[in-house]
Scaffold this motif. Structure first.
Motif, short mmCIF file in Angstrom:
data_model
loop_
_atom_site.label_atom_id
_atom_site.label_comp_id
_atom_site.label_asym_id
_atom_site.label_seq_id
_atom_site.Cartn_x
_atom_site.Cartn_y
_atom_site.Cartn_z
N ALA A 308 0.84 -1.20 0.00
CA ALA A 308 0.00 0.00 0.00
C ALA A 308 0.88 1.25 0.00
N GLN A 309 0.29 2.37 -0.41
CA GLN A 309 0.99 3.65 -0.27
C GLN A 309 0.78 4.13 1.16
N PHE A 310 1.77 4.79 1.71
CA PHE A 310 1.62 5.20 3.12
C PHE A 310 2.48 6.42 3.45
N ILE A 311 2.06 7.12 4.52
CA ILE A 311 2.90 8.13 5.16
C ILE A 311 3.06 7.68 6.60
N TRP A 312 4.29 7.60 7.08
CA TRP A 312 4.54 7.12 8.45
C TRP A 312 5.25 8.23 9.22
N SER A 313 4.58 8.71 10.26
CA SER A 313 5.18 9.75 11.11
C SER A 313 5.89 9.06 12.27
N VAL A 314 7.22 9.20 12.31
CA VAL A 314 8.03 8.46 13.30
C VAL A 314 8.54 9.41 14.38
N LYS A 315 8.22 9.09 15.65
CA LYS A 315 8.72 9.91 16.76
C LYS A 315 10.13 9.48 17.14
N ALA A 316 10.97 10.47 17.36
CA ALA A 316 12.35 10.16 17.77
C ALA A 316 12.38 9.86 19.27
N PRO A 317 13.33 9.00 19.71
CA PRO A 317 13.47 8.74 21.15
C PRO A 317 13.86 10.01 21.89
N THR A 318 13.49 10.11 23.18
CA THR A 318 13.94 11.25 24.00
C THR A 318 15.31 10.89 24.58
N ALA A 319 15.91 11.87 25.25
CA ALA A 319 17.25 11.65 25.81
C ALA A 319 17.27 10.45 26.76
N GLY A 320 16.15 10.16 27.41
CA GLY A 320 16.12 9.09 28.42
C GLY A 320 15.97 7.68 27.86
N HIS A 321 15.61 7.54 26.58
CA HIS A 321 15.46 6.20 26.01
C HIS A 321 16.84 5.55 25.90
#
Ligand SMILES: O=c1ccn([C@@H]2O[C@H](COP(=O)(O)OP(=O)(O)O[C@H]3O[C@H](CO)[C@@H](O)[C@H](O)[C@H]3O)[C@@H](O)[C@H]2O)c(=O)[nH]1
Length: 482
Positions: A308-321
């Protein structure tokens, strides 16, 4: 339209998490548009999030208080999205409780103090402060009516869950319409971690009891979506309930809502313009959830296999991850899906993506704002609830409203990529027309609610009338005292 006494001064107190702040700022926009005098309480690091609103309404004032130091919150962090993964909203709620005295002082020194405070439901201690000053406490719920009914029911009835060993045991809510039940592991961790006599637990409990005892409740929902739960809430909390949702951004605000977009809106639009109607799946899990690398891999594989066609919004880890264990996009993935998949790292212009004609489905964690935005966009949903009220919201969407299919459950669960691929492909195929028709019906109801004479517009007007009345009440009291 002129509403009696629309000169009231109101203090708005948002909770610093995008999912809470965004709809309360949308409400503030509505109140300011109707002529109310608004002051927004905020801490310095969150002030830029108010920029789009302040530029539209220069009359809105801000009360910027220093963020109270807290042993579990690293210096410089003032928003839930930046909290280390082992912290939770509880820490933020507890830290902000320290604003009690500075806020009290501000009230006492203000020449024309507000007649009411509209505060986020996670800031329930404000109720006590409002009572001390003698103004009206009004709680704002960014969550839906069913989810709020469940939360209120837990804190009011205090069912004994703390010694239950089986995390699959069902927790039942027989007093709520349709008698919902959830396995223990899906019940609010905030409630499950309650310890009698523990100062933080008691602070949290008092906060929710403060919400329940408030003079009024403003909720981001609408009658046709949650009628039975709204009626139930009105009876339970014995106060005024105004369902004013879906709270929507103004057209010019859709790209900068909740933060600066990490991509150019026009680039995303051009990409979507090349796709056929309702063929793109948008994937996003709200403002806070960061996936583990295992989850990232399986999700990427699922998207790849779906074709399928898609847009994926990816959150970056925070400093604590833990370095390297979170948010990593599988090596080579973007090359393999080039042309049919777009990955956005960071903040995506979610509302404008969802409203594009090319988007037909939404893989969501079922945060309530995403739910409402999905309904307003008329897209079918694939539900992967992870925490907070999301299991309750998913149940409403999947079992009751039938506008979503459940594809995974749990913050740490790793989805099966083959099953996920099948669900993703199906969500934008002609086989899914029935679900799409149902969500379009809901969309129509949502739009009717916010049009002239719609239920949410009427509730908003009712709220404004009450707020205007409070100002007159205040002035009369002053005259009597003089
Ligand atoms: O890249 C992104 C990610 C999110 N958003 C916006 O951010 C908001 C996210 O809100 P929501 O979908 O409700 O998710 P959370 O951020 O996870 O919200 C928290 O607050 C909600 C309201 O109480 C709860 O329902 C959720 O469970 C809780 O996690 C929405 O308006 C999205 O449009 C963007 O614009 N771009």
């Amino acid at each position: 339209m002129t509403i009696l006494g629309n000169i009231a001064h109101i203090l708005v107190f948002p909770f610093p998490a995008q999912g809470h702040l965004i709809p309360l700022l949308d409400l503030s926009h509505q109140l300011a548009t109707h002529g109310l005098t608004i002051t927004i309480l905020i801490t310095a690091k969150n002030l830029p999030l108010l920029n789009p609103l302040l530029s539209k309404h220069p009359s809105i004032k801000t009360l910027v208080l220093p963020f109270p130091a807290h042993s579990s919150i690293p210096d410089g962090i003032e928003n839930c999205k930046d909290l280390p993964p082992n912290s939770s909203a509880v820490t933020m709620m507890h830290a902000l409780g320290e604003l009690y005295n500075p806020l009290l002082e501000w009230f006492h020194n203000h020449p024309s103090p507000p007649a009411a405070i509209i505060f986020d439901m996670l800031l329930g201690w404000t109720h006590k402060l409002a009572c001390e000053i003698g103004i009206r406490p009004i709680v704002f719920s960014p969550s839906g009516a069913l989810a709020l009914s469940v939360i209120f029911s837990l804190w009011r009835d205090m069912p004994r869950l703390h010694d239950v060993l089986d995390c699959n045991q069902l927790t039942k809510f027989p007093k709520i319409p349709n008698s919902p039940k959830y396995p223990l592991w899906q019940v609010s961790p905030m409630y499950r971690s309650y310890v009698v006599g523990d100062p933080i637990s008691e602070f949290i409990k008092d906060g929710f009891l403060g919400d329940i005892a408030s003079w009024g409740l403003v909720i981001n929902s609408f009658t046709e979506l949650e009628r039975v739960y709204l009626d139930y809430l009105a009876k339970q909390i014995d106060s005024r309930v105004w369902a004013v949702g879906p709270l929507l951004p103004s057209a010019e605000e859709t790209t900068e809502r909740g933060g600066a977009s990490s991509v150019f809106g026009d680039d995303v639009k051009s990409w979507l313009d090349m796709c056929q109607d309702q063929k793109v799946v948008y994937v996003c899990f709200g403002s806070q959830a960061v996936l583990t690398n295992d989850q990232m891999d399986k999700l990427a594989l699922g998207l790849e296999k779906s074709n399928a066609q898609f847009i994926w919004s990816v959150k970056a880890p925070t400093a604590g991850h833990v370095e390297g264990n979170y948010g990593l996009i599988t090596h080579g993935f973007e090359d393999r899906v080039a042309g049919r998949g777009l990955v956005i790292r960071g903040w995506a212009p979610q509302v404008s993506i969802l409203s594009h004609r090319a988007v037909g489905a939404f893989l969501t964690h079922c945060g309530w704002n995403s739910v409402l935005e999905g309904i307003v966009a008329g897209v079918a949903m694939l539900a992967w609830p992870m925490g907070a009220d999301q299991f309750v919201n998913a149940g409403l969407l999947v079992d009751e409203l039938k506008v979503a299919k459940l594809v995974c459950e749990g913050a740490k669960t790793v989805p099966d990529s083959t099953e996920l691929a099948r669900a993703v492909a199906e969500s934008v195929s002609s086989e899914n027309q029935v679900m799409r028709d149902r969500v379009m019906e809901l969309r129509e109801e949502a739009m009717k609610a916010v049009e002239k004479s719609g239920t949410s517009v009427k509730d908003l007007e009712g709220l404004i009338k009450h707020l205007g009345g409070l100002e007159l009440e205040k002035e009369n009291n002053l005259i009597i005292k003089m």
